[in-house]
Design a protein around this motif. Structure first.
Motif, PDB file in Angstrom:
ATOM      1  N   ALA A  36      10.255  20.138 -71.324  1.00  0.00           N
ATOM      2  CA  ALA A  36       9.606  19.694 -72.751  1.00  0.00           C
ATOM      3  C   ALA A  36      11.642  19.240 -72.996  1.00  0.00           C
ATOM      4  O   ALA A  36      11.503  17.879 -73.825  1.00  0.00           O
ATOM      5  CB  ALA A  36       9.364  20.194 -73.961  1.00  0.00           C
ATOM      6  N   GLU A  37      12.226  20.403 -73.374  1.00  0.00           N
ATOM      7  CA  GLU A  37      13.675  19.331 -73.099  1.00  0.00           C
ATOM      8  C   GLU A  37      14.048  18.558 -72.920  1.00  0.00           C
ATOM      9  O   GLU A  37      14.990  17.538 -73.462  1.00  0.00           O
ATOM     10  CB  GLU A  37      14.209  21.383 -72.855  1.00  0.00           C
ATOM     11  CG  GLU A  37      14.229  22.088 -73.810  1.00  0.00           C
ATOM     12  CD  GLU A  37      14.434  22.193 -75.819  1.00  0.00           C
ATOM     13  OE1 GLU A  37      15.476  21.173 -75.944  1.00  0.00           O
ATOM     14  OE2 GLU A  37      14.295  22.914 -76.042  1.00  0.00           O
ATOM     15  N   THR A  38      13.458  18.353 -71.329  1.00  0.00           N
ATOM     16  CA  THR A  38      14.436  17.418 -70.683  1.00  0.00           C
ATOM     17  C   THR A  38      14.232  15.958 -71.198  1.00  0.00           C
ATOM     18  O   THR A  38      14.568  15.310 -71.223  1.00  0.00           O
ATOM     19  CB  THR A  38      13.563  17.905 -69.186  1.00  0.00           C
ATOM     20  OG1 THR A  38      14.662  18.714 -68.644  1.00  0.00           O
ATOM     21  CG2 THR A  38      14.258  16.757 -68.138  1.00  0.00           C
ATOM     22  N   ILE A  39      12.559  15.894 -71.118  1.00  0.00           N
ATOM     23  CA  ILE A  39      12.037  14.810 -72.507  1.00  0.00           C
ATOM     24  C   ILE A  39      13.004  14.130 -73.093  1.00  0.00           C
ATOM     25  O   ILE A  39      13.205  13.642 -73.064  1.00  0.00           O
ATOM     26  CB  ILE A  39      10.607  15.271 -72.186  1.00  0.00           C
ATOM     27  CG1 ILE A  39       9.710  14.862 -71.336  1.00  0.00           C
ATOM     28  CG2 ILE A  39       9.878  13.519 -73.077  1.00  0.00           C
ATOM     29  CD1 ILE A  39       8.023  15.930 -70.845  1.00  0.00           C
ATOM     30  N   ALA A  40      12.719  15.313 -74.171  1.00  0.00           N
ATOM     31  CA  ALA A  40      13.710  15.113 -75.454  1.00  0.00           C
ATOM     32  C   ALA A  40      15.015  14.851 -74.820  1.00  0.00           C
ATOM     33  O   ALA A  40      16.006  14.112 -75.559  1.00  0.00           O
ATOM     34  CB  ALA A  40      13.761  16.193 -76.560  1.00  0.00           C
ATOM     35  N   GLU A  41      15.621  15.400 -74.256  1.00  0.00           N
ATOM     36  CA  GLU A  41      16.978  14.876 -73.884  1.00  0.00           C
ATOM     37  C   GLU A  41      17.009  12.664 -73.462  1.00  0.00           C
ATOM     38  O   GLU A  41      18.020  12.876 -73.942  1.00  0.00           O
ATOM     39  CB  GLU A  41      17.616  15.840 -72.434  1.00  0.00           C
ATOM     40  CG  GLU A  41      19.031  15.756 -72.193  1.00  0.00           C
ATOM     41  CD  GLU A  41      18.850  16.832 -71.673  1.00  0.00           C
ATOM     42  OE1 GLU A  41      18.725  18.037 -71.249  1.00  0.00           O
ATOM     43  OE2 GLU A  41      19.542  16.649 -70.092  1.00  0.00           O
ATOM     44  N   GLU A  42      15.871  13.390 -72.642  1.00  0.00           N
ATOM     45  CA  GLU A  42      16.095  11.435 -71.569  1.00  0.00           C
ATOM     46  C   GLU A  42      15.792  10.493 -73.055  1.00  0.00           C
ATOM     47  O   GLU A  42      16.157   9.610 -73.236  1.00  0.00           O
ATOM     48  CB  GLU A  42      15.155  11.577 -71.255  1.00  0.00           C
ATOM     49  CG  GLU A  42      15.535  10.782 -69.771  1.00  0.00           C
ATOM     50  CD  GLU A  42      16.668  10.603 -69.261  1.00  0.00           C
ATOM     51  OE1 GLU A  42      17.455   9.749 -69.206  1.00  0.00           O
ATOM     52  OE2 GLU A  42      17.181  12.015 -68.981  1.00  0.00           O
TER      53      GLU A  42
END
Ligand code: FMN
Length: 220
Positions: A36-42
């Motif tokens: 989820a954090e990686t999606i938000a980062e992207e």
């Protein structure tokens, strides 16, 4: 003649404010939060504002332009992800929504949509059936239609714009004996961390297009 202040006001009015995306996740054993954090980062790299919250504590969707909901397959989609979507069906129907599902096994049956919802499948997760046209019990169980179809049915009439399946992580040391038996015998999953960050990032970069119909270039 235009004054400097007038020109500044004009350009402020034409610069769109960033889209705000809420990324909500559920987890049982702790590997999905980083997805989820990686999606938000992207998403942030594409110019959106993104906030990550747990499904149990996600609060209102007010103020967000889109919502991404994700969670692992744990005897069906994680109950907290499902509960979140069911409880906020009406609010979610008012904004574009996407789902992601982390899993240990997914059969590549050639489908690119489930009930009309386009799906994206992490290449590290999908497995071709051993025999075309004759799926084993396990292969049939792990079809996209079985995983996402149940979710769509339980959350009718909500339709996500897109759904992604990502490889998750399986830590046998955290599981009880019944869970171990299920994942080994029914899922036929191999233990370990299968998360494939390139697949997660690639999908997330395409999200503004899927959610808002916009192509935004990554800023890094
Ligand atoms: C009890 C249990 C049931 C699971 N059921 C499935 C399943 O039906 N299909 C699947 O592909 N993966 C299944 N998995 C694998 C998880 O979806 C995967 O390990 C996921 O990455 C776990 O996410 P988490 O660490 O955020 O809880 C199961 C795992 C557990 C522990």
């Amino acid at each position: 003649m235009k004054t400097e202040a007038g020109t500044a006001m004009e350009s402020a009015a034409t610069v769109a404010s960033p889209r705000r995306v809420l990324v909500v996740y559920a987890t049982k054993y702790g590997s999905t939060p980083k997805v989820a954090e990686t999606i938000a980062e992207e998403l942030r790299a594409t110019g959106c504002e993104a906030e990550v919250r747990t499904a149990g504590d996600a609060g209102t969707t007010a103020g967000f332009d889109a919502v991404v909901v994700g969670g692992p397959m744990i005897f069906g989609w994680h109950k907290d992800a499902l509960k979140y979507v069911k409880a906020r069906r009406d609010a979610l129907a008012a904004v574009p929504v996407a789902y992601f599902i982390t899993a240990a096994s997914l059969t590549d049956d050639g489908s690119d949509a489930v009930d009309g919802v386009p799906i994206s499948k992490d290449s590290w997760l999908v497995k071709k059936p051993r025999r075309e046209g004759k799926l084993t019990f396990r292969e049939n169980y792990a079809r996209p239609m079985n995983y996402l179809g149940d979710v769509l049915c339980a959350t009718k009439p909500l339709r996500p714009r897109q759904a992604a399946f990502f490889a998750g992580a399986l830590d046998l040391t955290k599981m009880n004996i019944l869970e171990k038996l299920f994942v080994m015998l029914v899922i036929g999953a191999s233990p370990g961390d299968g998360r494939h960050w390139d697949a997660v990032r690639e999908w997330a970069r395409g999200l503004p297009g899927a959610l808002f119909g916009e192509e935004r270039a990554a800023t890094r």
